[in-house]
Design an enzyme around this catalytic site. Structure first.
Site, PDB file in Angstrom:
ATOM      1  N   LEU A 105      -3.257  -1.653   3.912  1.00  0.00           N
ATOM      2  CA  LEU A 105      -1.734  -1.652   3.642  1.00  0.00           C
ATOM      3  C   LEU A 105      -1.168  -1.026   2.431  1.00  0.00           C
ATOM      4  CD1 LEU A 105       0.270  -2.954   5.439  1.00  0.00           C
ATOM      5  CD2 LEU A 105       0.336  -4.921   4.031  1.00  0.00           C
ATOM      6  N   CYS A 106      -2.194  -1.076   1.416  1.00  0.00           N
ATOM      7  CA  CYS A 106      -1.973  -0.584   0.040  1.00  0.00           C
ATOM      8  C   CYS A 106      -1.535   1.135   0.203  1.00  0.00           C
ATOM      9  CB  CYS A 106      -2.771  -0.973  -1.148  1.00  0.00           C
ATOM     10  SG  CYS A 106      -4.564  -0.210  -0.691  1.00  0.00           S
ATOM     11  N   THR A 107      -2.556   1.597   1.067  1.00  0.00           N
ATOM     12  CA  THR A 107      -2.424   3.040   1.134  1.00  0.00           C
ATOM     13  C   THR A 107      -1.116   3.388   1.761  1.00  0.00           C
ATOM     14  OG1 THR A 107      -4.738   3.199   1.392  1.00  0.00           O
ATOM     15  CG2 THR A 107      -3.370   5.215   2.418  1.00  0.00           C
TER      16      THR A 107
ATOM     17  N   SER B 101       1.877   2.641  -0.889  1.00  0.00           N
ATOM     18  CA  SER B 101       2.074   3.129  -1.881  1.00  0.00           C
ATOM     19  C   SER B 101       1.502   4.686  -2.075  1.00  0.00           C
ATOM     20  CB  SER B 101       1.756   2.266  -3.038  1.00  0.00           C
ATOM     21  OG  SER B 101       0.282   2.074  -2.802  1.00  0.00           O
TER      22      SER B 101
END
Lengths: 457, 524
Positions: free
Chosen positions: A211-213, A216
């Protein structure tokens, strides 16, 4: 004209003569009884009316099988027509099973095909019990696991509860393709390796992007599409009420447009409609020739099983056409501890002592032998988490962030670890599975990953 | 030719975007699943391809079914037979009401219904006149010819014409539970051995000798590494780390580069350094010319050969063309997009530079060979995924490898070559007597003649296989004809789309054992 009457037809010739490669139960068909069996008695179920299903139905009908049933819940889509040859453009939107049955009967009037436009899991064991052979051309591992387990459960054993009664064994012939590769196999439930015994031969489906990829640091067009469907859709007006329907062109278009916007904002190129569809539906590349090869190889195995004209495949055939042509048989072993056809021991999972119920759910989804993505977990008949029905899901969802150790009664306690026996059920696992969850001191245990999971000896 | 494919002046094709958007979307959607295998280039090649299929029994019909569904441009179906009752029991494209009609015409009608976009034409006539009706000279106009279950003399006749005109040939046969497919190509260029959607070949990043622009980009953004904060340090793309580690070394050794990376690394949990250390070994150990450059220089295709020579010149001047795309890596968005853009621009300049070399070279070296832009772009894109393959000419014994055969091909459990000679022996008899043969000695005598003719007199053929060949009596059993027809279709599709690697000889399918073995037919 009755095909039985055709002189020197291929089937007459092979069934009327024996040879060194005939099966041990083969008898030359001097009185046409084998042909009568194929024609009037042998009931064959084709599961899936996609590319493999069309080919299987056609090749079975051309062998003379005339008591066919076909199950498929899908409807016909334009992208099916490059390989699903029983369908035409005006058939789009109609039931695959029904159109396939009609098209086949038009071409081969002596063949009777009964269509079932339903989800295969809604059919009862009694339905499956009526067939001599089941042949499957499915595109999901989950559906194949379900079908396999159902056919295994239909086998009745002698008094010793060990020896299967052969008259209750319904062979399953299973085909699968991806791109220019595929496989065909013959499963004799409780007699040979079943689908579950060899589950680890099938790759795990690719994991979603972190999810972080997505949030952001998107880099690929796929990241933008995934962000639009996983993050933006649930926030949208329609998405607040219902999950994304990847078969609704309007919703796919919406995701595509949001993904294009996001890609432009980050300077990423390459978001296309086709890629969007691919990401959303997990589209597998497919071509007519590979499906024809595997579908007909499966039909040939059904013919062998029904007539003994040659020995059936033992038990797996791998095919790859990307570099030359590679077709090779190999035999799998049954697993004595197979969760479906053996005597499974509880599966041992090691987690850190601080693990939550949510952590456990992630482990059972990622475990190669479980792949339980909609699991329900019960401890001493008390539900910890229930994926369905919605009311229970609602009631048990609050447990997810809680630590396992705080929710469970202790069956045993060792000096450095806590052990719990839990029951896991999942739509892909009709029989469920016992789990022995071991919570260890933080310094003794690694974070739960695939390789920290081991089977009870 | 399909409406949306338009031939440009130099014979290249591209999807014509001017046709209305809906029709374009419909085509994309219809062929979506196979476009994911061979891409738009492969599909366009297929849609302008013309195929001749001689033989419309079950095996030919099954081959046609797959290529027509895939959207080939045109098929001519030539067949000398009228529909017989036994066709109805084996060939899915004919039905009872068709008995007595020309088989090719009936099959063509079924194919038209399957995919209206494909143009289909039947050629019929008595066996002796069939080839004449097709027109031997017109064979040169086809992109590929398939001969399915035809008399051996006709196969040889067609094969000779195909060889003379450089037309790829597929020969198919099925006998009971066994069958074979033979592919004959004088020269075939595979543009993409791995298919569309495969990973970017690491060698195409040209990291052993990084180009000026990428060095500049990495210096501007990441150098000196010591000045980056921990978060930025852990997000420098591995590609940039390698560029910085090799840039001032004329002949960078893997060890030097690894030592540098280890020295720069701040702690073991920096994922970008883990990637860089892994990639350094793969990229630098394997650094060499594209494996096919040498082969391409000697190939018969004038345009490809001209490009190959130009690539050599370019290599000396500014290095080989770089990839237009970079692989996914652990880094932030700006780094990835920036590097991607550096590669995209460089790749475009490389293609332009290559075009200049070709233009300067045109009169002297290439004899004016015409190289169009799409071909040039395709070669640059696939430099590390191209292959050139050749087989020997067609002979019935092709693949039996007379003289240098392996005993296993005949006598081992596999014994693919033994099935092949048995099929030829049975066909030799069948061409004289139509009724099934019941006398083993007749087949054995025919087998000896074939073995002698193939220069294989000493070979032992397992008796069980001889008996099974008698039992099967060369019948066309539908599921086996369908398997062999599908394999033949797949080989044809690989040749026509120039994607994936076709067989280099004969593949023998054994439906008893569920096995197929390729017997190579190398060029002489």
């Amino acid at each position: 004209m009755d095909t039985l009457a055709v002189k020197w037809s291929a089937m007459d010739r092979l069934l009327g003569h024996s040879g060194p490669f005939a099966g041990s139960d083969f008898v030359t068909d001097d009185d046409d009884s084998v042909k009568q069996f194929i024609r009037y008695e042998c009931r064959v179920l084709v599961v899936g009316a996609g590319a493999l299903g069309c080919e299987m139905l056609k090749s079975l009908a051309m062998c003379g099988f005339s008591q066919l049933h076909v199950v498929d819940v899908d409807t016909i889509d334009l992208s099916n027509l490059n390989r699903q040859f029983l369908f035409r453009e005006p058939d789009m939107g109609q039931s695959k099973a029904e159109v396939a049955a009609r098209a086949l009967q038009r071409r081969v009037p002596s063949c009777r095909v009964q269509a079932h436009h339903v989800d295969l899991t809604t059919l009862t064991p009694e339905f499956y019990r009526q067939f001599h052979v089941v042949v499957a051309g499915l595109d999901s591992i989950e559906a194949r696991r379900w079908l396999n387990a159902t056919l295994v459960s239909l086998v009745q054993c002698e008094h010793d509860a060990e020896t299967p009664d052969p008259s209750t064994v319904i062979p399953m012939v299973d085909g699968g393709t991806e791109g220019l590769a595929g496989q065909a196999r013959v499963i004799l439930p409780r007699l040979s390796a079943c689908f579950e015994c060899t589950l680890s031969l099938f790759p795990m489906e690719a994991r979603a992007f972190p999810l972080c990829t997505l949030a952001s640091t998107p880099r690929l067009p796929e990241h933008c599409i995934e962000y639009a469907s996983a993050v933006l859709w649930p926030q949208s007006e329609r998405g607040r009420d219902a999950p994304l329907d990847v078969h609704d062109p309007g919703q796919v278009q919406w995701v595509y447009e949001r993904a294009v916007e996001r890609a432009e904002a980050f300077g990423i190129g390459g978001v296309t409609y086709a890629l969007t569809l691919g990401v959303l539906r997990g589209v597998v590349p497919a071509v007519a020739s590979t499906n024809a090869m595997i579908g007909s190889a499966c039909a040939l195995e059904v013919l062998k099983l029904a007539t003994h004209l040659a020995r059936p495949l033992n038990d797996w055939m791998a095919y790859n056409g990307a570099h030359g042509v590679y077709v090779y048989p190999f035999a799998n072993e049954r697993r004595p501890d197979c969760a479906v056809c053996g005597r499974p021991a509880p599966l041992r999972l090691r987690l850190p002592r601080s693990a939550t119920l949510n952590d456990l759910l992630e482990v059972v989804a990622a475990h190669a032998e479980l792949r339980a993505r909609r699991p329900s977990i019960v401890s001493d008949s008390r539900p910890l988490y229930m994926a369905t029905p919605p009311a229970l899901q609602e009631a048990t969802r609050v447990n997810l962030p809680k630590r396992l150790a705080d929710q469970l009664q202790l069956p045993s306690r060792a000096a450095d670890r806590l052990e719990y026996l839990l029951s896991l059920t999942d739509p892909s696992m009709p029989l469920g599975r016992q789990l022995l969850v071991v919570l260890e001191e933080a310094d003794a245990a690694q974070p739960a990953t695939d390789d920290t999971v081991e089977r009870e000896a | 030719m399909p409406a949306h494919c338009k031939a440009t002046r130099d014979g290249a094709l591209r999807m014509r975007l001017s046709v209305d958007e809906a029709a374009q979307r419909a085509l994309q959607e219809r062929y979506d699943r196979q476009l994911r295998l061979w891409g738009e280039r492969g599909q366009c090649q297929l849609q302008r391809a013309r195929m001749l299929v001689v033989g419309a029994s079950a095996i030919g019909a099954e081959l046609l079914k797959s290529v027509v569904l895939s959207g080939i441009g045109h098929c001519t179906v030539a067949d000398a037979a009228r529909v017989r009752p036994e066709d109805v029991g084996s060939n899915f494209l004919v039905s009872e009401a068709d008995v007595g009609l020309w088989r090719a015409e009936v099959v063509c009608e079924a194919l038209r219904e399957m995919n209206a976009a494909v143009s289909v034409e039947a050629v019929v006539g008595e066996p002796a006149q069939l080839l004449e009706r097709v027109g031997a000279a017109s064979i040169a106009t086809y992109s590929l010819v398939a001969v399915a279950r035809q008399p051996r003399s006709l196969v040889q006749q067609v094969a000779d014409v195909c060889w003379e005109h450089d037309v790829p040939l597929v020969v198919l046969q099925s006998h009971g539970l066994v069958g074979y497919v033979t592919l004959v190509v004088r020269e075939h260029i595979v543009m993409d051995v791995a298919g569309s959607g495969s990973a970017v070949p690491l060698a195409s990043l040209q990291l052993a000798r990084p180009f000026t622009e990428v060095v500049q980009f990495c210096r501007d953004h990441y150098w000196p590494l010591e000045q980056l904060d921990d978060d930025a340090h852990a997000h420098v793309p591995w590609l940039a780390l390698l560029v910085l580690a090799v840039e001032d070394e004329p002949q960078p050794s893997v060890e030097t580069v690894l030592r540098r990376l280890e020295r720069w690394r701040r702690h073991n949990s920096e994922p970008n350094f883990t990637e860089a250390l892994l990639m350094a070994k793969r990229v630098l150990r394997g650094a060499s010319d594209p494996p096919m450059l040498l082969t391409l220089e000697r190939c018969r295709s004038r345009p490809v050969e001209a490009v190959a020579r130009a690539l050599r010149t370019l290599q000396a001047k500014r290095g080989l063309p770089v990839s237009r795309a970079i692989p996914e890596m652990h880094c932030d968005t700006a780094s990835f997009v920036g590097l991607q853009e550096v590669y995209r621009q460089r790749a475009a300049e490389d293609v332009a530079a290559l075009r200049e070399v070709l233009a300067a070279d045109a009169e002297t070296a290439t004899g004016g060979a015409c190289v169009d832009d799409p071909l040039l772009q395709a070669i640059c894109d696939n430099l590390y995924n191209m292959a050139c393959m050749r087989t020997g000419p067609y002979r019935p014994e092709s693949g039996c490898g007379a003289g240098k055969r392996r005993a296993d091909d005949f006598e081992g459990e596999d014994g693919a070559a033994s099935w092949l000679v048995l099929m030829h022996a049975y066909d030799a008899i069948r061409e004289k007597h139509r009724a099934p043969l019941e006398d083993a000695t007749v087949l054995e005598a025919a087998l000896q003649r074939v073995l002698q003719q193939f220069d294989l007199a000493k070979v032992h053929i397992r008796p069980a296989r001889i008996q099974e060949t008698l039992r099967a009596a060369a019948v066309e059993l539908h599921p086996v004809a369908a398997v062999v027809g599908a394999i033949g279709a797949q080989e044809a599709l690989k040749v026509l789309t120039q994607c994936f690697v076709p067989i280099d000889g004969t593949v023998v399918y054994d439906g008893y054992a569920c096995r197929a073995t390729v017997l190579s037919n190398p060029p002489e």
